[in-house]
Write a protein that holds these residues in place. Structure first.
Motif, PDB file in Angstrom:
ATOM      1  N   LYS A  89       0.809  -1.226   0.000  1.00  0.00           N
ATOM      2  CA  LYS A  89       0.000   0.000   0.000  1.00  0.00           C
ATOM      3  C   LYS A  89       0.838   1.270   0.000  1.00  0.00           C
ATOM      4  N   ASN A  90       2.132   1.160   0.239  1.00  0.00           N
ATOM      5  CA  ASN A  90       2.992   2.338   0.313  1.00  0.00           C
ATOM      6  C   ASN A  90       3.542   2.664  -1.069  1.00  0.00           C
ATOM      7  N   ASP A  91       2.767   3.416  -1.838  1.00  0.00           N
ATOM      8  CA  ASP A  91       3.131   3.705  -3.220  1.00  0.00           C
ATOM      9  C   ASP A  91       4.430   4.501  -3.343  1.00  0.00           C
ATOM     10  N   ASP A  92       4.740   5.342  -2.356  1.00  0.00           N
ATOM     11  CA  ASP A  92       5.931   6.178  -2.460  1.00  0.00           C
ATOM     12  C   ASP A  92       7.216   5.391  -2.222  1.00  0.00           C
ATOM     13  N   ASP A  93       7.095   4.121  -1.841  1.00  0.00           N
ATOM     14  CA  ASP A  93       8.284   3.334  -1.542  1.00  0.00           C
ATOM     15  C   ASP A  93       9.081   2.948  -2.785  1.00  0.00           C
ATOM     16  N   VAL A  94       8.561   3.231  -3.966  1.00  0.00           N
ATOM     17  CA  VAL A  94       9.330   2.928  -5.175  1.00  0.00           C
ATOM     18  C   VAL A  94      10.575   3.802  -5.261  1.00  0.00           C
ATOM     19  N   PRO A  98      33.654   6.457  -4.647  1.00  0.00           N
ATOM     20  CA  PRO A  98      32.481   7.147  -4.087  1.00  0.00           C
ATOM     21  C   PRO A  98      31.733   8.010  -5.101  1.00  0.00           C
ATOM     22  N   GLN A  99      32.380   8.333  -6.197  1.00  0.00           N
ATOM     23  CA  GLN A  99      31.716   9.137  -7.228  1.00  0.00           C
ATOM     24  C   GLN A  99      30.577   8.385  -7.908  1.00  0.00           C
ATOM     25  N   LEU A 100      30.485   7.065  -7.641  1.00  0.00           N
ATOM     26  CA  LEU A 100      29.415   6.266  -8.237  1.00  0.00           C
ATOM     27  C   LEU A 100      28.094   6.379  -7.482  1.00  0.00           C
ATOM     28  N   LYS A 101      28.111   7.029  -6.318  1.00  0.00           N
ATOM     29  CA  LYS A 101      26.887   7.122  -5.520  1.00  0.00           C
ATOM     30  C   LYS A 101      25.709   7.703  -6.303  1.00  0.00           C
ATOM     31  N   PRO A 102      25.876   8.785  -7.055  1.00  0.00           N
ATOM     32  CA  PRO A 102      24.727   9.311  -7.812  1.00  0.00           C
ATOM     33  C   PRO A 102      24.188   8.325  -8.847  1.00  0.00           C
ATOM     34  N   MET A 103      25.071   7.501  -9.410  1.00  0.00           N
ATOM     35  CA  MET A 103      24.618   6.535 -10.406  1.00  0.00           C
ATOM     36  C   MET A 103      23.738   5.466  -9.766  1.00  0.00           C
ATOM     37  N   TYR A 104      24.122   4.998  -8.572  1.00  0.00           N
ATOM     38  CA  TYR A 104      23.361   3.955  -7.894  1.00  0.00           C
ATOM     39  C   TYR A 104      22.136   4.491  -7.158  1.00  0.00           C
ATOM     40  N   ASN A 144      18.193   8.017  -8.158  1.00  0.00           N
ATOM     41  CA  ASN A 144      16.738   7.939  -8.342  1.00  0.00           C
ATOM     42  C   ASN A 144      15.984   7.692  -7.045  1.00  0.00           C
ATOM     43  N   TYR A 145      16.710   7.523  -5.951  1.00  0.00           N
ATOM     44  CA  TYR A 145      16.065   7.349  -4.650  1.00  0.00           C
ATOM     45  C   TYR A 145      15.848   8.704  -3.983  1.00  0.00           C
ATOM     46  N   ARG A 146      14.769   8.800  -3.210  1.00  0.00           N
ATOM     47  CA  ARG A 146      14.474  10.036  -2.488  1.00  0.00           C
ATOM     48  C   ARG A 146      14.791   9.911  -1.006  1.00  0.00           C
ATOM     49  N   LYS A 147      14.563   8.711  -0.445  1.00  0.00           N
ATOM     50  CA  LYS A 147      14.784   8.551   0.987  1.00  0.00           C
ATOM     51  C   LYS A 147      15.292   7.159   1.313  1.00  0.00           C
ATOM     52  N   ASP A 169      22.678   9.746   5.506  1.00  0.00           N
ATOM     53  CA  ASP A 169      23.513  10.930   5.268  1.00  0.00           C
ATOM     54  C   ASP A 169      24.612  10.623   4.252  1.00  0.00           C
ATOM     55  N   TYR A 170      25.204   9.444   4.361  1.00  0.00           N
ATOM     56  CA  TYR A 170      26.264   9.047   3.431  1.00  0.00           C
ATOM     57  C   TYR A 170      25.745   9.000   1.990  1.00  0.00           C
ATOM     58  N   LEU A 171      24.522   8.516   1.829  1.00  0.00           N
ATOM     59  CA  LEU A 171      23.937   8.392   0.490  1.00  0.00           C
ATOM     60  C   LEU A 171      23.251   9.670   0.018  1.00  0.00           C
ATOM     61  N   GLY A 172      23.138  10.646   0.915  1.00  0.00           N
ATOM     62  CA  GLY A 172      22.487  11.900   0.555  1.00  0.00           C
ATOM     63  C   GLY A 172      20.985  11.769   0.411  1.00  0.00           C
ATOM     64  N   LEU A 173      20.375  10.906   1.234  1.00  0.00           N
ATOM     65  CA  LEU A 173      18.938  10.650   1.158  1.00  0.00           C
ATOM     66  C   LEU A 173      18.241  11.123   2.421  1.00  0.00           C
ATOM     67  N   GLU A 174      16.954  11.423   2.300  1.00  0.00           N
ATOM     68  CA  GLU A 174      16.136  11.690   3.478  1.00  0.00           C
ATOM     69  C   GLU A 174      16.080  10.412   4.322  1.00  0.00           C
ATOM     70  N   TYR A 175      15.801  10.586   5.595  1.00  0.00           N
ATOM     71  CA  TYR A 175      15.783   9.433   6.503  1.00  0.00           C
ATOM     72  C   TYR A 175      14.389   9.249   7.087  1.00  0.00           C
TER      73      TYR A 175
END
Length: 212
Positions: free
Chosen positions: A124-129, A156-162, A165-168, A189-195
């Motif tokens: 049911k959690n549609d935003d989890d994609v 570490p420069q590969l982080k944006p590639m992997y 497309n993630y938000r959190k 924080d390491y991945l630059g994502l919301e928690y």
């Protein structure tokens, strides 16, 4: 690998639980701690746990052949009741095809994030994609099971590639543990994502095991 998992699931080691009518659970080493906790809490002394390497979480092509070998070994030991402690886990239906051929069942769901959340709830959690998930195990082993397999320790420069497309990052917690929460937040924080933190407990894993 954490101490409990390494002790219980080193290679193909089997944890023998005293029982006359055993059920062999062939499981991912990444959920060994949770299976043992559920067995202890519910006095499931008939369960005999065999863990396959937890690192296969990062190499799902190894899961189905490994499970097939473990089923053959169990039957060679005369064990008739077998349950597979994996969801699909990235096998693309190959594990389901094996289960059908062998006449065994597995944990329902596409992956452990789903059955820990509860499969109905997760669906049911549609935003989890756009979410990247951690469990207690992955929070403990973030470097060994995420950073190193992806080569981020070296590149570490590969982080944006992997992870571009993630938000959190969503931490699905089986136990309420402040230290693990800190580790999960550091991973975000390491991945630059919301928690986001969700205390799920063991979800559908409990009913799957007690139903045996």
């Amino acid at each position: 690998m954490d101490t409990i998992t390494s002790e219980v699931c080193s290679g193909n080691r089997t944890l023998q639980l005293a029982s006359e009518k055993k059920v062999r659970i062939i499981a991912c080493g990444a959920i060994a701690r949770e299976i043992l906790a559920i067995c202890k809490a519910n006095q499931l002394d008939h369960i005999d746990l065999q863990c396959l390497p937890a690192i296969w979480h990062a190499y799902p092509e190894k899961i189905t052949p490994g499970v097939e070998n473990a089923i053959a070994e169990a039957r060679a030991e005369g064990i008739e009741r077998i349950f597979i402690g994996y969801a699909d886990c990235g096998t693309g239906g190959q594990l389901d095809a094996l289960c059908a051929r062998e006449g065994v069942q597995r944990i329902e769901g596409p992956h452990c994030y789903s059955f820990f959340s509860g499969n109905e709830t997760f669906a049911k959690n549609d935003d989890d994609v756009t979410s990247f998930f951690l469990t207690d195990f992955l929070a403990r082993q973030f470097e060994a099971f995420v950073i190193e397999p992806l080569g981020l320790d070296r590149h570490p420069q590969l982080k944006p590639m992997y992870f571009g497309n993630y938000r959190k990052l969503v931490y699905l917690s089986q136990l309420e543990d402040e230290q693990l929460q800190r580790k999960a937040k550091e991973a975000a924080d390491y991945l630059g994502l919301e928690y986001e933190y969700r205390l799920t407990g063991y979800g559908d894993l409990t009913s799957a095991l007690t139903g045996l």
